[in-house]
Write a protein that holds these residues in place. Sequence first.
Motif, PDB file in Angstrom:
ATOM      1  N   SER A 140      -6.341 -15.424  -3.298  1.00 10.14           N
ATOM      2  CA  SER A 140      -6.514 -14.343  -3.975  1.00 10.14           C
ATOM      3  C   SER A 140      -6.008 -12.662  -3.910  1.00 10.14           C
ATOM      4  O   SER A 140      -5.948 -12.145  -4.568  1.00 10.14           O
ATOM      5  CB  SER A 140      -7.573 -14.923  -5.392  1.00 10.14           C
ATOM      6  N   ASP A 141      -7.120 -12.211  -2.398  1.00 12.09           N
ATOM      7  CA  ASP A 141      -6.714 -11.481  -1.898  1.00 12.09           C
ATOM      8  C   ASP A 141      -5.437 -10.937  -2.055  1.00 12.09           C
ATOM      9  O   ASP A 141      -4.858  -9.907  -2.286  1.00 12.09           O
ATOM     10  CB  ASP A 141      -7.900 -11.093  -0.938  1.00 12.09           C
ATOM     11  N   ARG A 142      -4.389 -11.654  -1.267  1.00 12.54           N
ATOM     12  CA  ARG A 142      -3.036 -11.689  -0.547  1.00 12.54           C
ATOM     13  C   ARG A 142      -2.382 -11.068  -2.288  1.00 12.54           C
ATOM     14  O   ARG A 142      -1.576 -10.281  -1.688  1.00 12.54           O
ATOM     15  CB  ARG A 142      -1.920 -11.660  -0.163  1.00 12.54           C
ATOM     16  N   GLU A 143      -2.636 -11.827  -3.489  1.00  6.92           N
ATOM     17  CA  GLU A 143      -1.514 -11.530  -4.934  1.00  6.92           C
ATOM     18  C   GLU A 143      -2.014 -10.789  -5.895  1.00  6.92           C
ATOM     19  O   GLU A 143      -1.388 -10.132  -6.618  1.00  6.92           O
ATOM     20  CB  GLU A 143      -1.233 -13.187  -5.047  1.00  6.92           C
ATOM     21  N   HIS A 144      -3.430 -10.922  -5.276  1.00  6.72           N
ATOM     22  CA  HIS A 144      -3.821  -9.519  -6.891  1.00  6.72           C
ATOM     23  C   HIS A 144      -4.631  -8.895  -6.060  1.00  6.72           C
ATOM     24  O   HIS A 144      -4.764  -7.058  -6.912  1.00  6.72           O
ATOM     25  CB  HIS A 144      -5.387 -11.070  -7.454  1.00  6.72           C
ATOM     26  N   LYS A 145      -5.138  -8.749  -5.021  1.00 12.25           N
ATOM     27  CA  LYS A 145      -5.856  -7.420  -4.983  1.00 12.25           C
ATOM     28  C   LYS A 145      -5.595  -6.311  -3.845  1.00 12.25           C
ATOM     29  O   LYS A 145      -5.524  -5.082  -3.640  1.00 12.25           O
ATOM     30  CB  LYS A 145      -7.448  -7.467  -3.960  1.00 12.25           C
ATOM     31  N   PHE A 146      -4.022  -6.825  -3.383  1.00 10.77           N
ATOM     32  CA  PHE A 146      -3.672  -6.212  -1.906  1.00 10.77           C
ATOM     33  C   PHE A 146      -1.622  -6.065  -2.477  1.00 10.77           C
ATOM     34  O   PHE A 146      -1.469  -7.066  -3.029  1.00 10.77           O
ATOM     35  CB  PHE A 146      -3.123  -6.339  -0.961  1.00 10.77           C
ATOM     36  N   ALA A 147      -1.092  -4.754  -3.144  1.00  7.05           N
ATOM     37  CA  ALA A 147      -0.421  -5.234  -3.075  1.00  7.05           C
ATOM     38  C   ALA A 147       1.335  -4.944  -2.052  1.00  7.05           C
ATOM     39  O   ALA A 147       1.055  -4.461  -1.583  1.00  7.05           O
ATOM     40  CB  ALA A 147       0.139  -3.357  -3.864  1.00  7.05           C
ATOM     41  N   LYS A 148       1.966  -5.180  -3.328  1.00 12.63           N
ATOM     42  CA  LYS A 148       3.344  -5.759  -1.592  1.00 12.63           C
ATOM     43  C   LYS A 148       4.652  -4.188  -1.553  1.00 12.63           C
ATOM     44  O   LYS A 148       5.072  -4.461  -1.008  1.00 12.63           O
ATOM     45  CB  LYS A 148       4.024  -6.115  -2.731  1.00 12.63           C
ATOM     46  N   ASN A 149       3.284  -3.459  -2.372  1.00 16.95           N
ATOM     47  CA  ASN A 149       4.156  -2.640  -2.391  1.00 16.95           C
ATOM     48  C   ASN A 149       3.945  -1.056  -1.914  1.00 16.95           C
ATOM     49  O   ASN A 149       4.483  -0.057  -2.434  1.00 16.95           O
ATOM     50  CB  ASN A 149       5.435  -1.570  -3.868  1.00 16.95           C
ATOM     51  N   VAL A 150       3.101  -0.891  -0.736  1.00 19.52           N
ATOM     52  CA  VAL A 150       2.111  -0.150  -0.664  1.00 19.52           C
ATOM     53  C   VAL A 150       2.026  -0.707   0.858  1.00 19.52           C
ATOM     54  O   VAL A 150       0.983  -1.273   1.207  1.00 19.52           O
ATOM     55  CB  VAL A 150       0.216  -0.127  -1.780  1.00 19.52           C
ATOM     56  N   TYR A 151       1.951   0.909   1.288  1.00 17.64           N
ATOM     57  CA  TYR A 151       1.975   0.691   2.308  1.00 17.64           C
ATOM     58  C   TYR A 151       1.291   1.612   3.121  1.00 17.64           C
ATOM     59  O   TYR A 151       1.237   2.750   2.600  1.00 17.64           O
ATOM     60  CB  TYR A 151       3.940   0.857   3.308  1.00 17.64           C
ATOM     61  N   PRO A 152       1.081   1.190   4.253  1.00 18.60           N
ATOM     62  CA  PRO A 152      -0.166   2.492   4.768  1.00 18.60           C
ATOM     63  C   PRO A 152       0.586   3.862   5.574  1.00 18.60           C
ATOM     64  O   PRO A 152       1.959   3.701   5.803  1.00 18.60           O
ATOM     65  CB  PRO A 152      -0.575   1.994   6.294  1.00 18.60           C
ATOM     66  N   SER A 153      -0.025   4.486   5.757  1.00 14.94           N
ATOM     67  CA  SER A 153      -0.078   6.039   5.499  1.00 14.94           C
ATOM     68  C   SER A 153      -0.570   6.889   6.056  1.00 14.94           C
ATOM     69  O   SER A 153      -2.489   7.036   5.314  1.00 14.94           O
ATOM     70  CB  SER A 153       0.747   6.768   4.153  1.00 14.94           C
ATOM     71  N   ASN A 154      -0.764   7.881   7.596  1.00 20.99           N
ATOM     72  CA  ASN A 154      -1.721   8.552   7.732  1.00 20.99           C
ATOM     73  C   ASN A 154      -3.020   8.428   8.387  1.00 20.99           C
ATOM     74  O   ASN A 154      -3.909   8.670   7.950  1.00 20.99           O
ATOM     75  CB  ASN A 154      -2.360   9.533   6.459  1.00 20.99           C
ATOM     76  N   PHE A 155      -3.123   6.645   8.812  1.00 20.42           N
ATOM     77  CA  PHE A 155      -3.865   6.083   8.823  1.00 20.42           C
ATOM     78  C   PHE A 155      -4.579   5.415  10.356  1.00 20.42           C
ATOM     79  O   PHE A 155      -3.370   6.406  10.877  1.00 20.42           O
ATOM     80  CB  PHE A 155      -3.913   4.723   8.471  1.00 20.42           C
ATOM     81  N   GLN A 156      -5.716   6.755  10.640  1.00 20.02           N
ATOM     82  CA  GLN A 156      -6.060   6.608  11.633  1.00 20.02           C
ATOM     83  C   GLN A 156      -5.541   7.764  12.187  1.00 20.02           C
ATOM     84  O   GLN A 156      -5.153   7.595  13.930  1.00 20.02           O
ATOM     85  CB  GLN A 156      -5.823   5.434  13.156  1.00 20.02           C
ATOM     86  N   ASN A 157      -4.954   8.484  11.567  1.00 19.14           N
ATOM     87  CA  ASN A 157      -4.239  10.093  12.342  1.00 19.14           C
ATOM     88  C   ASN A 157      -5.604  10.729  12.469  1.00 19.14           C
ATOM     89  O   ASN A 157      -5.260  12.382  13.118  1.00 19.14           O
ATOM     90  CB  ASN A 157      -2.815  10.297  11.733  1.00 19.14           C
TER      91      ASN A 157
ATOM     92  N   GLU B 169       0.733  -8.209   3.335  1.00 22.04           N
ATOM     93  CA  GLU B 169       0.980  -8.808   5.324  1.00 22.04           C
ATOM     94  C   GLU B 169      -0.277  -8.584   5.461  1.00 22.04           C
ATOM     95  O   GLU B 169       0.599  -9.034   6.891  1.00 22.04           O
ATOM     96  CB  GLU B 169       2.257  -8.863   4.487  1.00 22.04           C
ATOM     97  N   GLN B 170      -0.756  -7.202   5.413  1.00 22.87           N
ATOM     98  CA  GLN B 170      -1.591  -6.937   6.482  1.00 22.87           C
ATOM     99  C   GLN B 170      -3.126  -8.207   6.768  1.00 22.87           C
ATOM    100  O   GLN B 170      -4.358  -7.638   6.035  1.00 22.87           O
ATOM    101  CB  GLN B 170      -2.342  -5.233   6.400  1.00 22.87           C
ATOM    102  N   GLU B 171      -2.622  -8.686   6.871  1.00 23.08           N
ATOM    103  CA  GLU B 171      -4.021 -10.024   7.091  1.00 23.08           C
ATOM    104  C   GLU B 171      -5.648 -10.079   7.861  1.00 23.08           C
ATOM    105  O   GLU B 171      -6.513 -10.315   7.044  1.00 23.08           O
ATOM    106  CB  GLU B 171      -3.476 -11.140   7.087  1.00 23.08           C
ATOM    107  N   ASP B 172      -5.511  -8.354   8.644  1.00 22.36           N
ATOM    108  CA  ASP B 172      -6.839  -8.796   9.418  1.00 22.36           C
ATOM    109  C   ASP B 172      -7.141  -7.911   8.444  1.00 22.36           C
ATOM    110  O   ASP B 172      -7.909  -8.082   8.665  1.00 22.36           O
ATOM    111  CB  ASP B 172      -5.502  -7.919  11.130  1.00 22.36           C
ATOM    112  N   LEU B 173      -6.835  -6.186   8.042  1.00 22.44           N
ATOM    113  CA  LEU B 173      -7.446  -6.173   7.026  1.00 22.44           C
ATOM    114  C   LEU B 173      -7.343  -6.917   5.895  1.00 22.44           C
ATOM    115  O   LEU B 173      -8.830  -6.082   6.257  1.00 22.44           O
ATOM    116  CB  LEU B 173      -5.913  -4.833   6.709  1.00 22.44           C
ATOM    117  N   ILE B 174      -7.357  -7.221   5.020  1.00 25.82           N
ATOM    118  CA  ILE B 174      -7.682  -8.137   4.144  1.00 25.82           C
ATOM    119  C   ILE B 174      -8.703  -8.506   4.930  1.00 25.82           C
ATOM    120  O   ILE B 174      -9.272  -8.825   3.540  1.00 25.82           O
ATOM    121  CB  ILE B 174      -6.344  -8.918   3.435  1.00 25.82           C
ATOM    122  N   VAL B 175      -8.615  -9.524   5.764  1.00 24.57           N
ATOM    123  CA  VAL B 175      -9.894 -10.980   6.157  1.00 24.57           C
ATOM    124  C   VAL B 175     -11.784  -9.324   6.790  1.00 24.57           C
ATOM    125  O   VAL B 175     -11.993  -9.732   5.835  1.00 24.57           O
ATOM    126  CB  VAL B 175      -9.592 -10.937   7.039  1.00 24.57           C
ATOM    127  N   TRP B 176     -11.039  -8.450   6.744  1.00 29.84           N
ATOM    128  CA  TRP B 176     -11.843  -7.187   6.692  1.00 29.84           C
ATOM    129  C   TRP B 176     -12.615  -6.670   5.569  1.00 29.84           C
ATOM    130  O   TRP B 176     -13.575  -5.835   5.916  1.00 29.84           O
ATOM    131  CB  TRP B 176     -11.360  -6.394   8.264  1.00 29.84           C
TER     132      TRP B 176
END
Length: 353
Positions: free
Chosen positions: A208-225, A242-249
């Motif tokens: 449910s998190d993968r399909e509804h809370k995290f979009a397939k067309n949103v990509y990380p940007s300026n992260f940890q910079n 598809e960033q499952e470590d992030l979704i779990v965290w």
Amino acid sequence: MMMDGSAAGTSNGGSGADGDAARRNNTRMPKYSKFTQQELPACKPILTPKWVVSVFFLVGVVFVPVGVVSLLAAQDVVEIIDRYDHACVPPNMTDNKLAYIKNDTISKECTRILTVTKEMKQPIYVYYQLDNFYQNHRRYVKSRNDAQLRDYKKSNTTTSCDPERFTADGKPIVPCGLIAWSLFNDTYSFTRGKENLTVNKKDISWKSDREHKFAKNVYPSNFQNGALIGGKKLNSSIPLSEQEDLIVWMRTAALPTFRKLYGRIYVDLKANDTITVRLSNNYNTYSFGGKKKLVLSTATWLGGKNDFLGFAYLIVGGLCIFLAFAFTLLYLIKPRKLGDHNYLSWNRHPAGR
């Protein structure tokens, strides 16, 4: 004049009485119904000693076997727990662990040897456990923007993500907030002899998190910079879904000691097998007195190892059986005459009230 005033008063009083009477006549009485008068049929049980003893005994008879079965299921779970945050610090840095974890020139690679005490059937779940980490802190929990994570049109929205909203040059961070910024970044690899044990990280997060809370067309940007790196960096070419470590965290824990799924090993392990773990001790728990543990665990139909549920059922069931016997002895030794329930108010005829 006195007579006129008296007559006038009488006249006014008469007209007022007539008006009150007219208003009373025009007032409609509420329609009678059993619902409005609270006269619907209802169950009003009388708790006699036989009923009380029977209920306690029935609850005990049901709960005790459930508790035994739960404990037996928990005993079938095999766990290997290894705390490595202290063991992986170089001997010359044990008195200054904070300097060790902050120094990028010191290698964080570490090797641990684990021995399988009992046969472990696949899948074997790999968890990392953190102690004294308060993911439920109010400011920490609120430091995220769910709209940014699930909608690419709002990917530049960083409200409520303080203090990790923008980079130094004002660019929005995706994903923003303290939760994402502090993403766990220790890594593990496993070998048994010369055999590599692959860790499968597919489907470690909630569907449910993968399909509804995290979009397939949103990509990380300026992260940890920024100048201060909080945890793991993300691949900017992989969408957040598809960033499952992030979704779990990002699914924050309610208690300061928690486990999160790192992956699964689909290989059976035999008793006395020796597992070599090569890990990167990157995550900083030394600044707040935290602990890091690696956990290998099997699972049963009841889930992971948890004795609390079994003991809870046993304690409640045993207490109910004890009370059933106690009330039975009390009733036999010193019985008490029951009152006639026909005299209770709801059993009396309305005319007798």
